[in-house]
Enzyme design. Structure first.
Site, mmCIF file in Angstrom:
data_model
loop_
_atom_site.group_PDB
_atom_site.id
_atom_site.type_symbol
_atom_site.label_atom_id
_atom_site.label_comp_id
_atom_site.label_asym_id
_atom_site.label_seq_id
_atom_site.Cartn_x
_atom_site.Cartn_y
_atom_site.Cartn_z
ATOM 1 N N GLU A 320 29.718 85.608 -3.492
ATOM 2 C CA GLU A 320 31.113 85.190 -3.550
ATOM 3 C C GLU A 320 31.662 85.472 -4.947
ATOM 4 O OE1 GLU A 320 31.460 81.072 -2.635
ATOM 5 O OE2 GLU A 320 30.764 81.266 -0.568
ATOM 6 N N LYS A 322 33.379 84.376 -8.227
ATOM 7 C CA LYS A 322 33.557 83.108 -8.949
ATOM 8 C C LYS A 322 34.991 83.038 -9.440
ATOM 9 C CE LYS A 322 31.372 80.097 -12.317
ATOM 10 N NZ LYS A 322 32.638 79.490 -12.752
ATOM 11 N N LEU A 323 35.677 81.985 -9.066
ATOM 12 C CA LEU A 323 37.097 81.880 -9.342
ATOM 13 C C LEU A 323 37.355 81.140 -10.646
ATOM 14 C CD1 LEU A 323 38.122 80.963 -5.703
ATOM 15 C CD2 LEU A 323 38.455 83.169 -6.826
ATOM 16 N N GLU A 380 38.060 75.666 -4.849
ATOM 17 C CA GLU A 380 38.559 75.895 -6.206
ATOM 18 C C GLU A 380 40.078 75.971 -6.156
ATOM 19 O OE1 GLU A 380 37.047 76.888 -10.288
ATOM 20 O OE2 GLU A 380 36.045 76.287 -8.434
ATOM 21 N N PHE A 420 35.586 77.026 0.042
ATOM 22 C CA PHE A 420 34.327 77.713 0.314
ATOM 23 C C PHE A 420 33.283 76.838 1.002
ATOM 24 C CE2 PHE A 420 34.313 76.756 -4.350
ATOM 25 C CZ PHE A 420 33.389 75.720 -4.335
ATOM 26 N N LYS A 485 24.603 82.717 -3.043
ATOM 27 C CA LYS A 485 24.231 81.510 -2.306
ATOM 28 C C LYS A 485 23.211 81.826 -1.223
ATOM 29 C CE LYS A 485 28.637 79.090 -3.010
ATOM 30 N NZ LYS A 485 29.789 78.421 -2.345
ATOM 31 N N LYS A 502 25.209 81.187 -10.421
ATOM 32 C CA LYS A 502 26.361 81.939 -10.904
ATOM 33 C C LYS A 502 25.917 83.119 -11.753
ATOM 34 C CE LYS A 502 27.164 78.249 -14.302
ATOM 35 N NZ LYS A 502 28.132 77.224 -14.709
ATOM 36 N N LYS A 504 27.712 85.574 -14.460
ATOM 37 C CA LYS A 504 28.915 85.838 -15.242
ATOM 38 C C LYS A 504 28.728 87.091 -16.087
ATOM 39 C CE LYS A 504 31.064 81.308 -15.729
ATOM 40 N NZ LYS A 504 31.587 80.317 -16.704
#
Length: 991
Positions: A320, A322-323, A380, A420, A485, A502, A504
């Protein structure tokens, strides 16, 4: 009937509604009678609460002392040793037991001080460190310009004490010089809570000052230090919330996870014998829960995938985006909404409580399936700008929400809820269902309301390379990163685990721009970075049209703030290079002749100190992208800036300028546009069934580059025949060669040349330095970039094969040293092409490479011998030596005696070099009883000492000179030791 009724839900009744006081909200001070009416079943204490001094003397101070211990404590009279975590639990248990015995079963008054950051019944105070410092200056009636007054307000600056970066400790050091009390005060925990309630309601200095004065008059310096930690919500006593919860009640953590309420934990679980059933541990409507959090990324993407424990039957994981927003949970039941943030802050008034108010909920009619009566969603909250049709910065979320309340149907930025996960549906708790099943329920329950509430998309993946590809895509779109996930996982409240991870951009390498920036200012650190400049304000040189006539050419504008990526050594080196050059920042007299911070209005925090650009240093900073901003004077800044290295070869005149930054962006954007246009042309041509083929002629290149012989065998294939190449830069190592020369070299060995990486499939991209084109290609992440050294090594090995009579064409595998940038699995393949020391399995090393390999092996050996041996190899025809037998000494244990070696003595060091090269074990001490050979000099005195040292051993080692090693290696067999004895009559034995 709606299809929502087809979803099988667990047979779990609804959990009770949270009785934690949400009706009143935070900062509503209730009397005892009001509390009795609101919570008739709450526990009552039999006695007044303990003194506040007892809280720090019997709990905080012992915990802090235990935190600093690294070893256990022995129990007197026994053999048992208590470990630090056992001591910690013992301290807490004793305090709780005392509270139950002396006060009663309502521990809420003290737990809200101990876990102050978890207490949502009292809002944050309108106080920051500098504000408290100014209040204390007035309370103690000291001059703000005095040493102590200045130290309180500028608490991050280092001084003679160790309190820099620790505000509470700095306050303690100053208060104890002029305390109102030298002994602990008499204020009780209940009285302190009452005063803190008043302080939380005070928003102006004239309201805060009398309360702080009352604290000062009734507390000693230690009590005030801990009070300030509570106000700042920075306790750090060495025990987590989970430790306190478990000590109070076995179900305390579970109840807090589903309610986020300390009051409920303390009041519903006052009886240690009571146990919650499974129904009570489920999330419930209109009760804020603690959400699951994403784990920090592993060292590599392969490790991240492996940590999910995927099975061959189900090897799929989800990716997914990441927002960049605020984590939010939405509760809905029969037209009523509630919203909470990750830290349990109530945002219902902002986003809406029903379909007729708020900035969001008034637009959500029709967002749920007809069968949905109640639901809890996790997602989010982000800001969407419909005019730009894109997500905008997180910092604009609250402003957009307030504007949405004032102007509900305007076209400005608006809140967008990206969902989500689903945790509750029509009275059933779903946390124990798999993510895959929850996702199915979510997609059936929620309908997309365009740019208001949307189900967040995901993609399925099986390998780590797919994560890397997705990450490059989101970086190109200036997104925050990814979350991967495990679709088989359940929802774990208030937990970080490997089911959600996560990824980044700042965790990765080789992404984004690297720019050389001048340091303009510094910010003092806090906590573990206290007492040092922990982050730096960097800027760009003003040049060209940006420099006004008559302005100093040494003019810089702020561009970004960098605080990540530094090591302790980096900080130390920067401090040494800039020693005595820093000047305290005076906001009334900023150094505007050299530095411009902001253009006006809100901007970056002013630095604590500044430095003249000509006295400063240049830092190489990498980032995910360059983004527009009004926070810095340049008008642009870096997204996820991170320090890479100090550029000692550059100064303020050669660092990046504004014009160069603009030119760089324009060139990258132009290349991107050209690339898109070229791809479109090729696609149209391909659709038309035509194929273009270009032949490129390299002008100015010699027919036969120096240092290479022709590899062509008469009538045989050429080395690179059938392979395609795109050369993007000159060669710099191991020899300098222009781009045209490299192209000619490839062409002379049968390779096909193209001027784009997508001309034909499987094009080999060749480059040796990060120019603009290569940087743009790296950002796209579609191709590996291989150094020209690979071309040179292929040709050299081919020539050696031809000399040996081997007429085939063999392309050697790519090694790590050949890779400039890896976009696929080439790094794993490269690692498999060499051994642990970097020795290639597929090609002959040069003399220089052999020397470097021997030199860099772990340990140290006779460096003189190593250099002589390599030199000897270079003097022989390698065809005579052939392959060296790497393990001919594998049964030997060799001791190198350094004494009596004369000039060689400086270079002789005990080492496993020979063992690594020829299989022997090197003894580091003459006392080693397994020694089979001693390498010694011809010195008779030393030989006599060696004989005396070994003559009583059951297995007497042979004593030989270094020539035995060298000659054996050259002869490719172990030679007889007798002819290499250092003197007649030396002691020998079986080997």
């Amino acid at each position: 009937m709606s299809d929502i009724d087809d979803i099988d839900l667990p047979d779990i009744p609804r959990a009770p509604v949270d009785p934690s006081g949400d009706t009143f909200g935070p900062n509503v001070i209730l009397s005892d009678s009001d509390l009795d009416k609101a919570y008739p079943n709450r526990p009552r204490n039999k006695n007044p609460t303990l003194p506040f001094a007892d809280l720090y003397l019997s709990l905080f101070e012992p915990l802090l002392a235990n935190k600093k211990k690294r070893t256990g404590v022995s129990i007197r009279g026994t053999n048992k040793v208590l470990k630090p975590h056992e001591i910690r639990r013992n301290i807490i248990d004793r305090f709780i037991s005392r509270w139950r015995n002396e006060v009663g079963n309502d521990i809420y008054p003290t737990l809200r001080l101990i876990l102050c950051e978890k207490d949502r019944d009292r809002s944050v105070y309108h106080l920051k460190e500098k504000t408290i410092g100014r209040l204390l200056v007035k309370v103690m009636k000291i001059n703000k310009d005095s040493d102590d007054g200045y130290s309180l307000i500028n608490w991050k600056q280092p001084g003679t004490s160790k309190s820099a970066g620790d505000f509470a400790l700095r306050c303690y050091e100053i208060i104890r010089k002029r305390p109102m009390r030298t002994t602990p005060g008499s204020l009780t925990i209940s009285q302190v809570n009452s005063m803190l309630d008043r302080l939380s309601l005070a928003s102006k200095e004239e309201e805060q000052l009398p309360i702080m004065t009352e604290f000062y008059n009734n507390m000693n310096a230690s009590e005030l230090m801990w009070l300030i930690r509570i106000i700042m919500r920075q306790m750090k006593v060495g025990a987590t919330e989970r430790t306190f919860f478990d000590a109070w009640h076995p179900d305390a953590a579970a109840l807090f996870n589903i309610s986020s309420s300390l009051k409920r934990v303390c009041w519903e679980l006052s009886d240690p014998e009571f146990r919650m059933d499974s129904d009570g541990k489920s999330v419930s409507l209109m009760s804020c829960f603690q959400p699951q959090l994403a784990q920090f990324q592993k060292r590599s993407l392969d490790d991240a995938v492996k940590a999910m424990h995927l099975t061959p039957e189900d090897p799929i994981f989800w990716i997914e985006e990441k927002l960049d927003g605020e984590r939010m949970q939405m509760h809905y039941e029969n037209g009523n909404f509630m919203f909470w943030s990750r830290k349990a802050k109530d945002y219902t008034r902002l986003y809406g409580s029903c379909f007729d108010d708020g900035s969001l909920t008034r637009h959500l009619r029709g967002a749920f399936d007809d069968g949905v009566k109640s639901i809890i969603l996790d997602g989010e909250m982000i800001t969407w700008d419909p005019r730009l049709d894109c997500i905008v910065a997180f910092g604009t979320l609250k402003t957009a929400a307030l504007e949405g309340i004032r102007n509900p149907f305007g076209d400005g930025p608006r809140p967008l809820f990206k969902v989500f996960d689903i945790l509750h549906l029509n009275g059933g708790c779903l946390i124990n269902y798999s993510l895959r099943d929850r996702r199915m329920a979510l997609e059936r329950s929620v309908k997309t309301i365009d740019r208001r509430m949307e189900v967040h998309k995901y993609e399925e993946a099986r390998e780590a390379v797919e994560i890397e590809r997705a990450l490059r895509k989101v970086i190109a779109e200036a997104s925050e990163g990814l979350v991967i996930k495990n679709p088989r996982s359940i929802y774990r409240l208030n937990d970080r685990n490997d089911d959600w991870m996560k990824v980044k951009p700042e965790y990765m390498t080789e992404f984004g721009e690297s720019l050389d920036l001048v340091v303009l200012g510094g910010y003092w650190g806090s906590g573990t970075r206290g007492g040092i400049l922990s982050s730096y304000l960097c800027g760009l040189r003003v040049d060209g049209n940006h420099l006004k006539p008559g302005e100093d050419p040494m003019k810089f504008r702020s561009f970004c703030k960098v605080g990540g990526g530094f090591t302790a050594n980096d900080y130390s080196k920067i401090a040494h290079m800039t020693d005595s050059q820093w000047v305290p920042w005076d906001p009334k007299k900023p150094p505007s002749e050299h530095i411009e911070i902001v253009a006006g209005g809100r901007g970056v925090d002013q630095p604590d100190v500044w430095i003249r650009p000509d006295k400063s240093i240049v830092l190489e900073v990498k980032a995910a992208s360059i983004v527009p901003t009004d926070e810095f004077r340049v008008g642009k800044s870096l997204r996820f800036p991170r320090f890479r290295q100090i550029r000692e070869d550059k100064d303020w005149q050669t660092a990046l300028s504004i014009s160069e930054l603009i030119a760089l962006k324009e060139e990258v954007e132009k290349e991107k546009a050209d690339e898109e246009k070229r791809i479109e042309v090729e696609n149209r041509t391909r659709r038309a069934g035509k194929r273009m083929k270009r032949e490129y002629t390299v002008l100015g290149a010699s027919d036969k580059p120096a240092d290479f012989v022709s590899p062509t065998v008469e009538g045989g294939p050429r080395l690179f025949e059938g392979r395609s190449f795109y050369v993007m830069s000159d060669a710099t190592t191991p020899k300098k060669m222009g781009k045209a020369e490299v192209e000619q070299l490839i062409k002379s060995h049968g390779g096909n040349l193209y001027q784009t990486e997508n001309a034909v499939p499987d094009t080999n991209v060749i480059g040796d330095k990060n120019n603009v084109k290569i940087s743009a290609l790296k950002k796209k992440g579609t191709h590996d970039v291989i150094r020209p050294a690979w071309i040179f090594d292929c040709i050299r090995q081919h020539e050696l094969d031809l000399q040996r009579g081997q007429k085939g064409c063999y392309i050697i595998p790519i090694e790590a040293r050949h890779i400039l940038h890896a976009a696929s699995g080439v790094e794993r393949r490269a690692a498999a092409s060499v051994d642990q020391f970097g020795d290639s399995y597929a090609r002959d090393l040069t003399m220089e490479e052999i020397s470097n390999l021997l030199r860099d092996m772990p340990g140290a050996f006779d460096r003189t011998f190593a250099s002589e041996f390599v030199k000897g190899l270079s003097e022989h025809d390698q065809r005579e030596l052939g392959e060296l037998p790497g393990w001919m000494f594998k049964t030997f244990v060799i001791y190198v005696d350094r004494e009596g070696q004369g000039e060689v003595n400086e270079n002789l060091k005990p080492s496993p070099l020979l063992a690594l090269f020829a299989g022997a074990r090197i003894a580091l001490d003459l006392q080693d009883t397994e020694i089979t050979h001693i390498i010694a000099s011809h010195d008779q005195q030393r030989l006599h000492e060696l004989r005396e040292a070994i003559k009583w051993r059951p297995r007497i080692p042979r004593i030989v000179t270094r020539d035995w090693l060298k000659s054996s290696l050259e002869a490719r067999t172990v030679l007889d030791e007798e002819q290499f004895s250092p003197a007649l009559g030396c002691v020998t034995g079986s080997a």
